[in-house]
Structures are given as structure tokens and as C-alpha cells.
Design an enzyme around this catalytic site. Structure first.
Site, PDB file in Angstrom:
ATOM      1  CG  ASP A  75       2.359 -12.281  15.681  1.00 39.00           C
ATOM      2  OD1 ASP A  75       3.657 -12.672  16.003  1.00 39.00           O
ATOM      3  OD2 ASP A  75       1.490 -12.344  16.636  1.00 39.00           O
ATOM      4  CD  GLU A  78       0.037 -18.138  22.748  1.00 39.03           C
ATOM      5  OE1 GLU A  78       0.598 -17.654  22.420  1.00 39.03           O
ATOM      6  OE2 GLU A  78      -1.251 -18.351  23.114  1.00 39.03           O
TER       7      GLU A  78
HETATM    8  O1  KIV Z   1      -0.639 -12.718  18.194  1.00 34.86           O
HETATM    9  C1  KIV Z   1      -1.122 -12.888  19.936  1.00 34.86           C
HETATM   10  O2  KIV Z   1      -1.395 -11.889  19.952  1.00 34.86           O
HETATM   11  C2  KIV Z   1      -0.119 -13.364  19.877  1.00 34.86           C
HETATM   12  C3  KIV Z   1      -0.016 -13.001  21.710  1.00 34.86           C
HETATM   13  C4  KIV Z   1      -1.008 -13.894  22.117  1.00 34.86           C
HETATM   14  C5  KIV Z   1       1.589 -13.640  21.997  1.00 34.86           C
HETATM   15  O3  KIV Z   1       0.840 -13.873  19.705  1.00 34.86           O
END
Ligand code: KIV
Length: 279
Positions: free
Chosen positions: A99, A197
Site C-alpha cells: 500500500d 471494498e
Molecule cells: O490495507 C489493507 O489491508 C487493504 C485491504 C483491506 C484491501 O487495503
């Protein structure tokens, strides 16, 4: 036994090849489901690898489930790089997706610098960005600089203050049409994959049918091309009430490895999620 070898009793399929973005697209074309889970350290990453998980996500959910914050916003790029390095050491074939934390992709130049750290230092092979609008330019810039991108639409947790809470998105017709437009726009901008999501299952099914890139659902019904869960949710150890879209796979399996294998099998067979986990 190495962290990636398979015991005789395992149901998991041993893999010899690295999972790549083109491979995930090929899975979609063949109608084979993609299995994704989060992990934040080498031990859990090793369990995911051994259980045949395709994509391991170092999500900014780490802010909530590891650090104990009430949102993902406090997570920093340094922390994400640290967790990526640890997860990378536990993986062999699974694709490592990372991320981009809040505000680390606020413009194309910042996103390129942040992604360079996740790939070069953290060992990630793809980065994930939340949203559309200005994020389309970011996706385009990353793609032009050879960084594979996973987009993330629907309930984007970094927008929690704008949404006023963690709510299902795309429920009314205009919001649904906007989500469909955004999904096409992130694909056209160069995204290799899309996480959906907390959106109605019928909407996720439509988007999945219209796009050529794989969709990965979380609270988005069974018809996405794959599924993702936060690993502590599917082991039933996240603090607070169980979220509707998750399931405790540790129940009845007795080990972390068994739970991840059961999750992978349930995703691949279409047994998870059911209507009970969908909106
Ligand atoms: O940060 C995370 O774990 C996510 C998932 C829930 C898709 O973005």
C-alpha cells in the site's frame, strides 16, 4: 523443511514460478480465482506462501491491526517499507503488493519517489493506491515508469473522514454509475488490478464483467476475480466485533496454516464469500 516447502498432508498447490501481474490477468482470463491476504511480517508471509496464496498485501490496515490506531491514516512510508522488507523475506513465489500510505501519492512525483522505496528497498512488485480523480494521473505516471499498480475503489479507508465512517459505497444508482466510470478510468490509466471494498455484490459483478483487469473483492461478493481479507480478521484475532465480510477460518482448522489453506480453497472453489459476507 524450508518456509515454502509442503508437508505431505498439505492441500496447497506447490508453485515453482513467481506470480506476476500478467499471470494474474491470465488467471482472470481462465476464470481461475486469485487468492490474496495481508501480512505484516516474515512468519505470517511464510504461512501465506506455504498455503499457496497468490498475492500478499502489506496493507496500511497495519495501522489498525498491528499498531492499534483507529484508522489507517497514521501509517508512514518508513513503516510500510519496514514491514515490506520483513514480508519479502518470508515469500518466494507469491506477489508482494504494498500500500502507498495516506498522502504518499498526493501527486505523481511524490508517488514515484514513494513507490521507488517500496520496490527497491521493500521488495514489493506492485503498489496499491486508493481512489480515482487525481489518482488517475498518479496511476498513469507509475505505469509509464514500469511500476505495476493495483487501484482500490469503493470503501477506501484513507477517505474515512470524507465518508463519515466505514460505510458500504455505491448503493444508489448515481454512486454505482460513478464507481463503474471510475473502474474503467483506473483501468484506462494503466492499473493492473483493482480492489473493490464494501460495494454491493451486483455492482462488483458488473464491474468485474466489464473490465479486462482482475478485480479483487473484500465485502464485494463472490463474483470478483479474487478475494482479499486482513489476515488477523480471518484468524479471528482482530480487536472488536467481527466485520460482516470476514470469516474466522481458524475455527475448525486448528492452525494458522490450516486456516489459510481453508481460506484459499474456499476462494478458489467459490465457497467464500457467501451472501452472509456480502452486501
Ligand atoms: O490495507 C489493507 O489491508 C487493504 C485491504 C483491506 C484491501 O487495503
Amino acid at each position: 523443511m524450508s518456509a515454502t516447502s509442503q508437508p505431505a498432508s498439505s492441500n496447497a498447490t506447490p508453485r515453482a514460478k513467481k506470480i506476476t501481474a500478467p499471470y494474474l490477468r491470465a488467471l482472470k482470463a481462465k476464470g481461475e480465482k486469485i487468492v490474496m491476504l495481508t501480512a505484516y511480517d516474515a512468519a505470517f508471509a511464510g504461512q501465506c506462501e506455504a498455503a499457496g496464496v497468490d498475492v500478499v498485501l502489506v496493507g496500511d490496515s497495519l495501522g489498525m491491526v498491528v499498531q492499534g490506531h483507529s484508522s489507517t491514516l497514521p501509517v508512514t512510508l518508513d513503516e510500510t517499507v519496514y514491514h515490506c522488507k520483513a514480508v519479502a523475506r518470508g515469500l518466494n513465489c507469491a506477489l508482494l503488493l504494498a500500500d502507498l500510505p495516506f498522502m504518499t501519492f498526493r501527486d505523481a512525483d511524490t508517488a514515484l519517489r514513494s513507490s521507488a522505496r517500496l520496490l527497491a528497498e521493500g521488495g514489493a512488485a506492485m503498489v496499491k493506491v486508493e481512489g480515482a480523480d487525481y489518482v488517475l494521473d498518479v496511476i498513469h505516471a507509475l505505469e509509464r515508469h514500469e511500476v505495476p499498480v493495483c487501484a482500490h475503489l469503493g470503501l477506501t479507508p484513507q477517505s474515512v473522514h470524507k465518508f463519515g465512517g466505514y460505510r458500504v459505497q455505491g448503493r444508489d444508482e448515481s454512486a454505482a454509475e460513478r464507481l463503474v466510470r471510475d473502474a474503467h478510468a483506473v483501468q484506462d490509466a494503466g492499473a493492473s488490478m483493482l480492489v473493490l471494498e464494501c460495494v454491493p455484490a451486483t455492482l462488483a459483478k458488473r464491474i468485474t464483467g466489464e473490465l479486462t483487469i482482475p478485480t479483487i473483492g473484500i465485502g464485494a461478493g463472490v463474483d470478483c476475480d479474487g478475494q482479499v481479507l486482513v489476515i488477523y480478521d480471518m484468524l479471528g484475532i482482530s480487536p472488536g466485533k467481527r466485520v460482516r465480510f470476514s470469516k474466522d477460518f481458524l475455527v475448525g482448522t486448528g492452525s494458522v496454516r490450516g486456516a489459510i489453506e481453508a481460506y484459499a480453497q474456499a476462494v478458489r472453489s467459490g465457497a467464500f464469500p457467501t451472501a452472509e459476507h456480502s452486501f
